[in-house]
Design an enzyme around this catalytic site. Structure first.
Site, PDB file in Angstrom:
ATOM      1  N   ARG A   1       1.690  14.584  13.220  1.00 58.70           N
ATOM      2  CA  ARG A   1       2.061  14.355  11.817  1.00 58.70           C
ATOM      3  C   ARG A   1       2.106  15.629  10.953  1.00 58.70           C
ATOM      4  NH1 ARG A   1      -0.453   8.922   9.516  1.00 58.70           N
ATOM      5  NH2 ARG A   1       1.489   8.931   8.371  1.00 58.70           N
TER       6      ARG A   1
ATOM      7  N   ASP B   1       5.205   0.620  11.950  1.00 55.97           N
ATOM      8  CA  ASP B   1       3.974  -0.005  11.455  1.00 55.97           C
ATOM      9  C   ASP B   1       3.815  -1.455  11.918  1.00 55.97           C
ATOM     10  OD1 ASP B   1       3.324   2.347  10.257  1.00 55.97           O
ATOM     11  OD2 ASP B   1       3.940   1.759   8.240  1.00 55.97           O
TER      12      ASP B   1
ATOM     13  N   ARG C   1      -8.396  -0.353   5.271  1.00 54.66           N
ATOM     14  CA  ARG C   1      -7.532   0.633   4.593  1.00 54.66           C
ATOM     15  C   ARG C   1      -6.227  -0.030   4.159  1.00 54.66           C
ATOM     16  NH1 ARG C   1      -5.778   4.723   8.214  1.00 54.66           N
ATOM     17  NH2 ARG C   1      -4.399   4.932   6.464  1.00 54.66           N
TER      18      ARG C   1
ATOM     19  N   LYS D   1       0.836  -1.215   0.000  1.00 54.26           N
ATOM     20  CA  LYS D   1       0.000   0.000   0.000  1.00 54.26           C
ATOM     21  C   LYS D   1       0.866   1.258   0.000  1.00 54.26           C
ATOM     22  CE  LYS D   1      -1.589   1.530   4.130  1.00 54.26           C
ATOM     23  NZ  LYS D   1      -1.240   2.921   4.443  1.00 54.26           N
ATOM     24  N   ASN D   2       1.882   1.285   0.874  1.00 53.73           N
ATOM     25  CA  ASN D   2       2.661   2.516   1.026  1.00 53.73           C
ATOM     26  C   ASN D   2       3.652   2.757  -0.108  1.00 53.73           C
ATOM     27  OD1 ASN D   2       1.206   3.061   3.277  1.00 53.73           O
ATOM     28  ND2 ASN D   2       2.807   2.518   4.748  1.00 53.73           N
TER      29      ASN D   2
ATOM     30  N   CYS E   1      -3.740  13.023  13.247  1.00 49.03           N
ATOM     31  CA  CYS E   1      -4.555  11.820  13.210  1.00 49.03           C
ATOM     32  C   CYS E   1      -4.321  11.058  14.502  1.00 49.03           C
ATOM     33  CB  CYS E   1      -4.245  10.976  11.978  1.00 49.03           C
ATOM     34  SG  CYS E   1      -2.640  10.213  12.011  1.00 49.03           S
TER      35      CYS E   1
HETATM   36  N1  EPU Z   1       7.514  14.329  10.323  1.00 47.65           N
HETATM   37  C1  EPU Z   1       7.737  15.660  10.606  1.00 47.65           C
HETATM   38  N2  EPU Z   1       7.583  16.553   9.589  1.00 47.65           N
HETATM   39  C2  EPU Z   1       7.242  16.178   8.331  1.00 47.65           C
HETATM   40  C3  EPU Z   1       7.023  14.829   8.055  1.00 47.65           C
HETATM   41  C4  EPU Z   1       7.164  13.912   9.080  1.00 47.65           C
HETATM   42  O1  EPU Z   1       8.068  16.028  11.736  1.00 47.65           O
HETATM   43  O2  EPU Z   1       7.129  17.049   7.459  1.00 47.65           O
HETATM   44  C5  EPU Z   1       7.671  13.345  11.404  1.00 47.65           C
HETATM   45  C6  EPU Z   1       6.397  12.535  11.660  1.00 47.65           C
HETATM   46  O3  EPU Z   1       5.479  13.227  12.469  1.00 47.65           O
HETATM   47  C7  EPU Z   1       6.977  11.285  12.294  1.00 47.65           C
HETATM   48  C8  EPU Z   1       8.292  11.101  11.522  1.00 47.65           C
HETATM   49  O4  EPU Z   1       8.604  12.372  10.989  1.00 47.65           O
HETATM   50  O5  EPU Z   1       7.268  11.540  13.643  1.00 47.65           O
HETATM   51  C9  EPU Z   1       8.261  10.087  10.409  1.00 47.65           C
HETATM   52  O6  EPU Z   1       7.097  10.264   9.620  1.00 47.65           O
HETATM   53  P1  EPU Z   1       7.076  10.018   8.056  1.00 47.65           P
HETATM   54  O7  EPU Z   1       7.006  11.332   7.368  1.00 47.65           O
HETATM   55  O8  EPU Z   1       8.195   9.099   7.678  1.00 47.65           O
HETATM   56  O9  EPU Z   1       5.680   9.299   7.881  1.00 47.65           O
HETATM   57  P2  EPU Z   1       4.807   9.374   6.563  1.00 47.65           P
HETATM   58  O10 EPU Z   1       5.710   9.424   5.407  1.00 47.65           O
HETATM   59  O11 EPU Z   1       3.753  10.403   6.699  1.00 47.65           O
HETATM   60  C10 EPU Z   1       4.733   6.805   6.097  1.00 47.65           C
HETATM   61  C11 EPU Z   1       3.698   5.721   6.077  1.00 47.65           C
HETATM   62  C12 EPU Z   1       3.230   5.433   7.495  1.00 47.65           C
HETATM   63  C13 EPU Z   1       4.452   5.023   8.325  1.00 47.65           C
HETATM   64  C14 EPU Z   1       5.534   6.121   8.266  1.00 47.65           C
HETATM   65  C15 EPU Z   1       6.801   5.759   8.989  1.00 47.65           C
HETATM   66  C16 EPU Z   1       2.632   6.058   3.941  1.00 47.65           C
HETATM   67  C17 EPU Z   1       1.409   6.378   3.189  1.00 47.65           C
HETATM   68  N3  EPU Z   1       2.569   6.143   5.261  1.00 47.65           N
HETATM   69  O12 EPU Z   1       4.085   7.948   6.629  1.00 47.65           O
HETATM   70  O13 EPU Z   1       2.346   4.325   7.398  1.00 47.65           O
HETATM   71  O14 EPU Z   1       4.073   4.801   9.656  1.00 47.65           O
HETATM   72  O15 EPU Z   1       5.857   6.406   6.889  1.00 47.65           O
HETATM   73  O16 EPU Z   1       7.373   4.620   8.434  1.00 47.65           O
HETATM   74  O17 EPU Z   1       3.633   5.696   3.355  1.00 47.65           O
HETATM   75  C18 EPU Z   1       0.585   2.915   8.019  1.00 47.65           C
HETATM   76  O18 EPU Z   1       0.722   2.324   6.936  1.00 47.65           O
HETATM   77  O19 EPU Z   1      -0.113   2.443   8.958  1.00 47.65           O
HETATM   78  C19 EPU Z   1       1.280   4.181   8.237  1.00 47.65           C
HETATM   79  C20 EPU Z   1       0.911   5.053   9.178  1.00 47.65           C
END
Ligand code: EPU
Length: 420
Positions: free
Chosen positions: A121, A307, A399, A22-23, A116
């Protein structure tokens, strides 16, 4: 709304086919907006989040058709740079259209996703990256507006308080492939899903090196073509079924996987006493002895994935001893704790750590799913609990897990779905 019922006590045995990630799919489907022509993405799971992304791409003006695990995306000449609140609010990952829209059209207007259940986030790193590429960013009426007459390559450090960011790395990469000159992304995320996205962009004609490391180098090109691409399999789904094998003291083989994507998980599972056998595209888990407790800390890849934190916690609830589970990616991602405790688990929260004291048995109860991985943890707990567990709000599970009751039933679990 559906609920999910698990009658605990069965040992899971057999093989389970793992779906596409999915991701990986979500940013890859968005990246198809960059191509001048049709892209066909294969191994796409049939999930709610994927349907949301398809709806979003259609609302942006792309022609999208779905056929049996493959999705065709044809961006038209009339792309609209607006991702509305209605869609973004149902799926945060909608923000990954920002990069492609900005790269392709020089402008994007995307509703801010907000927090969320797993935490605040923010998207500050995404925006920092776009600004470094020359975009002007404003936030008005809950929308991020990004504009750039032309993007130019730049050196961008993408680390935040919690380390690298998966979607920020992807988003900036998608904007930079069409920027003028060279972009360096430092402290880039190394997750397999980022590598998968980069491989798709390269197939479209982008010039990217270093993906999979902390330094990604991109040479901008004038245009990209559409491409056919098969996404990797879902390491989190695979990990969840391996934990299902472990928690029921069973013998489960996940098929159609890239075994090296889950090394951090195998390390922990082996410490519990499980036997892990890796094949070319398969991984088998066998548990014959009582589970030993393990401590773990979630970290960016190749560390232990956030995850899979909730699922490992479900496993530790019946281990013989105390485990400490520390969350370093989303310090508040513990919504499953009170629900697991309702099933008889003994878990205390101390800051961003959970202290889990293994109990002899869990007992089935009515529990509430709060997010995708928390729901998976409740299903896992239900598989070993005495009696019946009713998991409410199961739409969270839909999801991210394709055909979950069919796959679990084939492994011997007693699970079914009912309308509330
Ligand atoms: N963060 C910031 N600023 C940003 C972006 C992220 O501070 O601009 C922080 C986040 O709050 C978190 C950390 O950095 O503390 C890492 O977050 P990341 O940005 O890597 O998460 P994401 O890219 O939004 C993806 C997956 C998540 C998974 C995370 C971490 C997708 C669609 N989502 O989210 O998946 O937990 O990477 O590996 O790719 C799930 O599938 O259940 C899920 C939540």
């Amino acid at each position: 709304m559906d609920k999910f019922i698990v009658q605990g006590g069965k040992r899971l045995r057999g093989e389970v086919e793992i779906s596409g990630a999915k991701n990986s799919c979500l940013p890859i489907l968005a990246a198809a907006l960059l191509g001048e022509g049709e892209s066909v993405i294969e191994n796409v799971p049939n999930l709610r989040d994927i349907s949301t992304m398809v709806k979003l791409l259609r609302s942006l003006g792309a022609r999208v058709t779905q056929n049996n695990g493959s999705v065709s995306i044809r961006p038209t000449n009339a792309l609209v740079p607006l991702a509305p609140y209605k869609l973004v609010s149902t799926m945060r990952a909608s923000v990954c259209v920002l990069g492609p829209l900005l790269g392709r059209l020089g402008e994007a207007e995307v509703s801010l996703p907000g927090g969320c259940v797993i935490g605040a986030r923010p998207i500050d790193l995404h925006l920092k990256g776009f600004e470094a590429l020359g975009a002007k960013i404003t936030i008005e009426h809950g929308y991020v507006k990004a504009k750039a007459a032309s993007l130019r390559g730049s050196e961008i450090y993408l680390g935040g308080s919690f380390g690298s960011s998966v979607l920020a790395t992807g988003n900036v990469m998608m904007a930079a492939v069409l920027a003028k000159g060279e972009t360096l992304i430092e402290n880039a995320a190394c997750e397999p899903e980022v590598v998968d996205l980069a491989n798709f962009l390269v197939r479209m004609g982008a010039k990217i090196e270093g993906h999979g490391s902390h330094l990604i180098r991109i040479q901008g090109v004038k245009k990209l073509r559409g491409a056919r691409y098969q996404v990797i399999s879902d390491r989190i789904e695979a990990g969840t079924y391996l934990v299902a094998g472990a928690v029921t003291h069973g013998d489960v083989t996940v098929k159609n996987v890239t075994p090296e994507h889950n090394n951090a998980l195998y390390d922990k599972l082996m410490q519990t006493g499980a036997v892990i056998t890796k094949g070319k595209n398969t991984v088998r888990i066998q548990v014959k002895k009582p589970l030993k407790p393990v401590d773990l800390t979630t970290l960016p890849y190749p560390g232990f994935p956030t995850d899979l934190q909730a699922q490992l916690m479900a496993l530790m609830t019946t281990a013989s001893g105390i485990s400490v589970i520390t969350e370093k990616i989303y310090p508040d991602r513990f919504m499953h704790v009170p629900e697991l405790n309702r099933m008889g688990a003994r878990i205390f929260l101390e800051g961003s750590s959970a202290i889990v004291t293994g109990v002899k048995k869990l007992s089935g109860a009515h529990v509430m799913a709060s997010d995708l991985r928390a729901s998976a943890a409740l299903v896992l707990a239900g598989l070993v609990a005495e009696g019946r567990t009713d998991i409410h709000r199961v739409y969270h599970l839909d999801r991210g897990y394709e055909q979950v009751e069919e796959k679990l039933s084939r492994l011997g679990a007693t699970v079914w779905r009912e309308k509330e």
